[in-house]
Enzyme design. Sequence first.
Site, PDB file in Angstrom:
ATOM      1  N   HIS A 187       0.760  -1.253   0.042  1.00 13.75           N
ATOM      2  CA  HIS A 187       0.036   0.172   0.045  1.00 13.75           C
ATOM      3  C   HIS A 187       0.846   1.241  -0.157  1.00 13.75           C
ATOM      4  O   HIS A 187       0.593   2.183  -1.037  1.00 13.75           O
ATOM      5  CB  HIS A 187      -0.907  -0.005   1.217  1.00 13.75           C
ATOM      6  N   HIS A 227      -0.363  -3.742   9.892  1.00 10.84           N
ATOM      7  CA  HIS A 227       1.097  -3.774   9.741  1.00 10.84           C
ATOM      8  C   HIS A 227       1.948  -3.451  10.824  1.00 10.84           C
ATOM      9  O   HIS A 227       1.321  -2.553  11.575  1.00 10.84           O
ATOM     10  CB  HIS A 227       1.603  -2.977   8.297  1.00 10.84           C
ATOM     11  N   ASP A 231       7.172  -2.476   8.487  1.00  6.78           N
ATOM     12  CA  ASP A 231       6.604  -2.881   7.161  1.00  6.78           C
ATOM     13  C   ASP A 231       6.264  -1.510   6.465  1.00  6.78           C
ATOM     14  O   ASP A 231       6.667  -1.495   4.990  1.00  6.78           O
ATOM     15  CB  ASP A 231       5.383  -3.599   7.348  1.00  6.78           C
TER      16      ASP A 231
END
Length: 274
Positions: A187, A227, A231
């Site tokens: 993302h 996350h 990350d």
Amino acid sequence: MKGAAVPASTIKRRASAAARPQKRELVTNREMGRKGFAKVDAFLLQWRAEDVLCVWKRHPIPFVFGSFLLFFMGVEYTLSMVPATSPPFDIGFVATRWLHSALSSSPTLNTALAALNTVFVAMQTAYILWTWLVEGRIRATVSTLFMFTCRGVLGYATQLPLPEEFLGSGADFPVGNFSFFLFYSGHVAGSVIASMDMRRMKRWELARLFDALNFLQVVRLLGSRGHYTIDLAVGVGAGMLFDSLGGKYEESRKKYQPLEANGPVSNGVDGLVD
């Protein structure tokens, strides 16, 4: 005489003269190698007390990073390790406890934010595909392919445990509560790639919008425990890295593309297909 041809012998002498200093340098280097490193005048021996004391003025950024190096060495070597039976410590989770509490108590809010995040992912995807399919520029698309390939390899190689407080949603991307790799965040990396392309094209307002939405995305992912902080941080770095690699790929392709009468072939389909 103006316009007269230069004799070949003259050109040869000039070339020979230009090559002599390089030859002497080569001999000098060989002699230095035979003498050994002990004979070399080391750079640090040229430092003065003033150079050492004023390094923070002349090189402030390396000085700050050097200070942080010493600080975190002290933190690392005196830190109590997290036991194997305990969940990982994540400072991002600590900072977003308020949001996690709100999402836990309101599944509707959690689903709404997940849906908005999915819309943002669709915006990233649409922009990156637009740059290739409409504008004929392949850099963002290739960068994204590089990024997700590397993410797949690393995500499978080290499969991190799902956070205990994870709040899933069927509206989150990928829609439908599928499994996913935690390391690293696609993302975030995809948003960075799109934002950097916007800056190259001087689409400043759109780039700022994507950066702001990416920040909100980071907060939401931490709040929902989707996350770990690492990350997301690596996702930012991965976006920058693979955007750079995409640029190198684009430059390398230009060297091999055949030329047409009006210039090089476009970077569209011909840029991706040999």
